[in-house]
Design an enzyme around this catalytic site. Structure first.
Site: not given
Length: 134
Positions: A42, A56
């Site tokens: 992905h 993050k």
């Protein structure tokens, strides 16, 4: 459309909490081991980077989860300082999925982020031991 969010906080790690998060803005590919999520690749993009807050966040932008009917798949990592020698890695997964693909929500779990946390812990402990030996 079905929406949900869940979190997983890992036990304190014996690593220096002051390590900044790297600045990386380009999209990347991740391979799941043995296709365990029903796909092998992905594409993801970091959407938030905050070194001061040690956070993050990334979103899947192509293939993988999106091919399974997810319209949003977002992962957030936060490093929470405990003391001078330990921290907690908190991970949050948020997703939206089409009604026809609700059965695929079982693919959205914290197994992969737990493995990432374990690898990170081992790497940091090893590097801390190397620094202390020098």
């Amino acid at each position: 459309m079905v929406s949900t969010s869940f979190q997983n906080a890992f036990a304190p790690l014996s690593v220096p909490p002051c390590l900044p998060l790297h600045r990386r803005r380009s999209s990347s590919s991740r391979h799941s081991p043995n296709g365990s999520h029903g796909f092998t690749v992905h594409k993801e993009k970091f959407t938030k980077l905050d070194n001061e807050k040690r956070m993050k966040e990334l979103e899947v932008i192509g293939e993988g989860y999106l091919d399974l009917g997810f319209t949003l798949f977002r992962v957030r990592f936060e490093i929470i300082e405990k003391d001078n020698d330990s921290c907690i890695i908190k991970s949050t997964i948020e997703y939206d999925v089409k009604e026809v693909a609700v059965a695929n929500t079982s693919y959205a779990n914290t197994d992969l982020v737990a493995k990432i946390a374990k690898v990170t812990k081992n790497y940091l402990i090893k590097n801390k031991a190397t620094e202390n030996a020098a």
